[in-house]
Design a protein around this motif. Structure first.
Motif, PDB file in Angstrom:
ATOM      1  N   PHE A 253      36.577  50.944  39.643  1.00  0.00           N
ATOM      2  CA  PHE A 253      37.292  51.317  40.863  1.00  0.00           C
ATOM      3  C   PHE A 253      38.744  50.890  40.692  1.00  0.00           C
ATOM      4  N   PHE A 254      39.658  51.842  40.852  1.00  0.00           N
ATOM      5  CA  PHE A 254      41.090  51.537  40.802  1.00  0.00           C
ATOM      6  C   PHE A 254      41.597  51.420  42.226  1.00  0.00           C
ATOM      7  N   ASP A 255      42.156  50.268  42.549  1.00  0.00           N
ATOM      8  CA  ASP A 255      42.666  50.025  43.894  1.00  0.00           C
ATOM      9  C   ASP A 255      44.179  50.238  43.899  1.00  0.00           C
ATOM     10  N   GLU A 256      44.602  51.304  44.540  1.00  0.00           N
ATOM     11  CA  GLU A 256      46.038  51.617  44.586  1.00  0.00           C
ATOM     12  C   GLU A 256      46.843  50.579  45.351  1.00  0.00           C
ATOM     13  N   THR A 257      46.213  49.851  46.252  1.00  0.00           N
ATOM     14  CA  THR A 257      46.968  48.884  47.048  1.00  0.00           C
ATOM     15  C   THR A 257      47.451  47.704  46.219  1.00  0.00           C
ATOM     16  N   ASP A 258      46.672  47.306  45.202  1.00  0.00           N
ATOM     17  CA  ASP A 258      47.109  46.187  44.369  1.00  0.00           C
ATOM     18  C   ASP A 258      47.299  46.571  42.901  1.00  0.00           C
ATOM     19  N   GLY A 259      46.990  47.832  42.556  1.00  0.00           N
ATOM     20  CA  GLY A 259      47.175  48.298  41.190  1.00  0.00           C
ATOM     21  C   GLY A 259      46.208  47.712  40.178  1.00  0.00           C
ATOM     22  N   LYS A 260      45.103  47.163  40.662  1.00  0.00           N
ATOM     23  CA  LYS A 260      44.137  46.524  39.771  1.00  0.00           C
ATOM     24  C   LYS A 260      42.911  47.417  39.587  1.00  0.00           C
ATOM     25  N   ILE A 261      42.219  47.173  38.491  1.00  0.00           N
ATOM     26  CA  ILE A 261      40.997  47.906  38.186  1.00  0.00           C
ATOM     27  C   ILE A 261      39.842  46.929  38.322  1.00  0.00           C
ATOM     28  N   TYR A 262      38.790  47.366  39.023  1.00  0.00           N
ATOM     29  CA  TYR A 262      37.648  46.493  39.287  1.00  0.00           C
ATOM     30  C   TYR A 262      36.376  47.046  38.650  1.00  0.00           C
ATOM     31  N   PHE A 263      35.527  46.126  38.233  1.00  0.00           N
ATOM     32  CA  PHE A 263      34.268  46.449  37.576  1.00  0.00           C
ATOM     33  C   PHE A 263      33.180  45.556  38.142  1.00  0.00           C
ATOM     34  N   HIS A 264      31.941  45.884  37.836  1.00  0.00           N
ATOM     35  CA  HIS A 264      30.839  44.994  38.194  1.00  0.00           C
ATOM     36  C   HIS A 264      29.789  45.055  37.101  1.00  0.00           C
ATOM     37  N   GLY A 265      28.963  44.023  37.073  1.00  0.00           N
ATOM     38  CA  GLY A 265      27.889  43.959  36.088  1.00  0.00           C
ATOM     39  C   GLY A 265      27.087  42.689  36.296  1.00  0.00           C
ATOM     40  N   ALA A 266      26.359  42.324  35.269  1.00  0.00           N
ATOM     41  CA  ALA A 266      25.526  41.125  35.337  1.00  0.00           C
ATOM     42  C   ALA A 266      26.393  39.865  35.249  1.00  0.00           C
ATOM     43  N   LYS A 267      25.841  38.766  35.712  1.00  0.00           N
ATOM     44  CA  LYS A 267      26.555  37.488  35.682  1.00  0.00           C
ATOM     45  C   LYS A 267      26.504  36.836  34.305  1.00  0.00           C
ATOM     46  N   GLN A 268      25.653  37.351  33.440  1.00  0.00           N
ATOM     47  CA  GLN A 268      25.523  36.807  32.087  1.00  0.00           C
ATOM     48  C   GLN A 268      25.477  37.956  31.100  1.00  0.00           C
ATOM     49  N   GLY A 269      25.826  37.660  29.860  1.00  0.00           N
ATOM     50  CA  GLY A 269      25.724  38.667  28.810  1.00  0.00           C
ATOM     51  C   GLY A 269      26.950  38.691  27.920  1.00  0.00           C
ATOM     52  N   HIS A 270      26.949  39.649  27.020  1.00  0.00           N
ATOM     53  CA  HIS A 270      27.995  39.774  26.007  1.00  0.00           C
ATOM     54  C   HIS A 270      29.384  39.898  26.639  1.00  0.00           C
ATOM     55  N   LYS A 271      29.496  40.711  27.682  1.00  0.00           N
ATOM     56  CA  LYS A 271      30.776  40.948  28.357  1.00  0.00           C
ATOM     57  C   LYS A 271      31.347  39.636  28.917  1.00  0.00           C
ATOM     58  N   ILE A 272      30.528  38.881  29.606  1.00  0.00           N
ATOM     59  CA  ILE A 272      30.970  37.624  30.220  1.00  0.00           C
ATOM     60  C   ILE A 272      31.304  36.598  29.143  1.00  0.00           C
ATOM     61  N   ASP A 273      30.486  36.535  28.092  1.00  0.00           N
ATOM     62  CA  ASP A 273      30.764  35.605  26.991  1.00  0.00           C
ATOM     63  C   ASP A 273      32.102  35.927  26.332  1.00  0.00           C
ATOM     64  N   ALA A 274      32.360  37.209  26.097  1.00  0.00           N
ATOM     65  CA  ALA A 274      33.620  37.618  25.474  1.00  0.00           C
ATOM     66  C   ALA A 274      34.799  37.275  26.376  1.00  0.00           C
ATOM     67  N   LEU A 275      34.662  37.518  27.670  1.00  0.00           N
ATOM     68  CA  LEU A 275      35.725  37.229  28.632  1.00  0.00           C
ATOM     69  C   LEU A 275      36.065  35.744  28.635  1.00  0.00           C
ATOM     70  N   LYS A 276      35.065  34.891  28.511  1.00  0.00           N
ATOM     71  CA  LYS A 276      35.303  33.444  28.519  1.00  0.00           C
ATOM     72  C   LYS A 276      36.068  32.998  27.281  1.00  0.00           C
ATOM     73  N   GLU A 277      35.936  33.737  26.190  1.00  0.00           N
ATOM     74  CA  GLU A 277      36.654  33.407  24.960  1.00  0.00           C
ATOM     75  C   GLU A 277      38.085  33.934  24.975  1.00  0.00           C
ATOM     76  N   CYS A 278      38.259  35.138  25.514  1.00  0.00           N
ATOM     77  CA  CYS A 278      39.587  35.766  25.574  1.00  0.00           C
ATOM     78  C   CYS A 278      39.590  36.771  26.719  1.00  0.00           C
ATOM     79  N   ASN A 279      40.536  36.617  27.636  1.00  0.00           N
ATOM     80  CA  ASN A 279      40.550  37.500  28.810  1.00  0.00           C
ATOM     81  C   ASN A 279      41.414  38.752  28.636  1.00  0.00           C
ATOM     82  N   LYS A 280      41.902  38.995  27.423  1.00  0.00           N
ATOM     83  CA  LYS A 280      42.680  40.209  27.161  1.00  0.00           C
ATOM     84  C   LYS A 280      41.718  41.357  26.893  1.00  0.00           C
ATOM     85  N   VAL A 281      41.972  42.496  27.573  1.00  0.00           N
ATOM     86  CA  VAL A 281      41.081  43.649  27.458  1.00  0.00           C
ATOM     87  C   VAL A 281      41.880  44.939  27.349  1.00  0.00           C
TER      88      VAL A 281
END
Length: 158
Positions: A46-74
Motif C-alpha cells: 500500500f502506497f500512502d500518498e499522505t506520507d509518501g511511504k510504502i507499507y507491507f504486511h506479513g508474518a512476525k517471523q521468517g526470512h524477511k524479518i531476519d534480513a531486516l534485522k541485519e540490514c534495513n536497506k531495501v
C-alpha cells in the motif's frame, strides 16, 4: 549515491511512478539476505500518498524479518501489466524501482490502518475485512518503507 537513469527518454515522471505504486497490487521487496545473497519476496503493498511511504504486511517471523534485522536497506520493484500496440507483438511495460529503509511498525492502531488499506486494494467487502482484522491483526507484522530514491521507466520489449 543513487544512480540516475541512463536512458532518459524512457524515464517516467514522479506522478506516473506514484500512479503505478498506488494502482498495482504486488511487487518484489528485496533485502540483503543471509550470507550476502539477495532475498526478493513477492508481496502486496500500500502506497500512502499522505506520507509518501510504502507499507507491507506479513508474518512476525521468517526470512524477511531476519534480513531486516541485519540490514534495513531495501529495494522494491513494481511493474504494470503492460499493453501492446495494435498489430505489434512487443509488450510496453511501466516499472518503478524504489530504494529506501524499512522498519517494523510497532503501534497497533497504525498496523490496523495499514491492514485495512491493504485489504481495500483487493476487496470492498467490509464484512470480510472486519473478519480478517479481528482474526489476524495480532499475528501480523506491518512494515514501513521510507523511500530515499525512486525511478520509473517505460520499456518496449522490441
Amino acid at each position: 549515491m543513487f544512480r540516475q537513469m541512463r536512458r532518459k527518454k524512457q524515464e517516467l515522471s514522479e506522478e506516473e511512478c506514484v500512479k503505478i505504486l498506488k494502482n498495482e497490487k504486488r511487487g518484489v521487496l528485496s533485502f540483503i539476505g543471509e550470507d550476502g545473497y539477495p532475498y526478493g519476496v513477492p508481496i502486496n503493498h500500500f502506497f500512502d500518498e499522505t506520507d509518501g511511504k510504502i507499507y507491507f504486511h506479513g508474518a512476525k517471523q521468517g526470512h524477511k524479518i531476519d534480513a531486516l534485522k541485519e540490514c534495513n536497506k531495501v529495494c522494491f520493484t513494481v511493474y504494470d501489466g503492460g499493453y501492446k500496440n495494435p498489430g505489434d507483438w512487443a509488450l510496453n511495460i511501466k516499472s518503478v524501482i524504489a530504494f529506501g529503509k524499512i522498519e517494523l511498525v510497532e503501534e497497533t492502531e497504525k498496523a490496523e490502518k495499514i491492514c485495512r488499506a491493504l485489504c481495500g486494494k483487493f476487496t470492498s467487502d467490509s464484512l470480510y475485512i472486519e473478519k480478517e482484522i479481528s482474526s489476524f491483526l495480532s499475528k501480523v507484522q506491518c512494515l514501513e518503507m521510507t523511500v530515499e530514491h525512486m525511478t520509473g521507466k517505460q520499456v518496449n520489449e522490441k
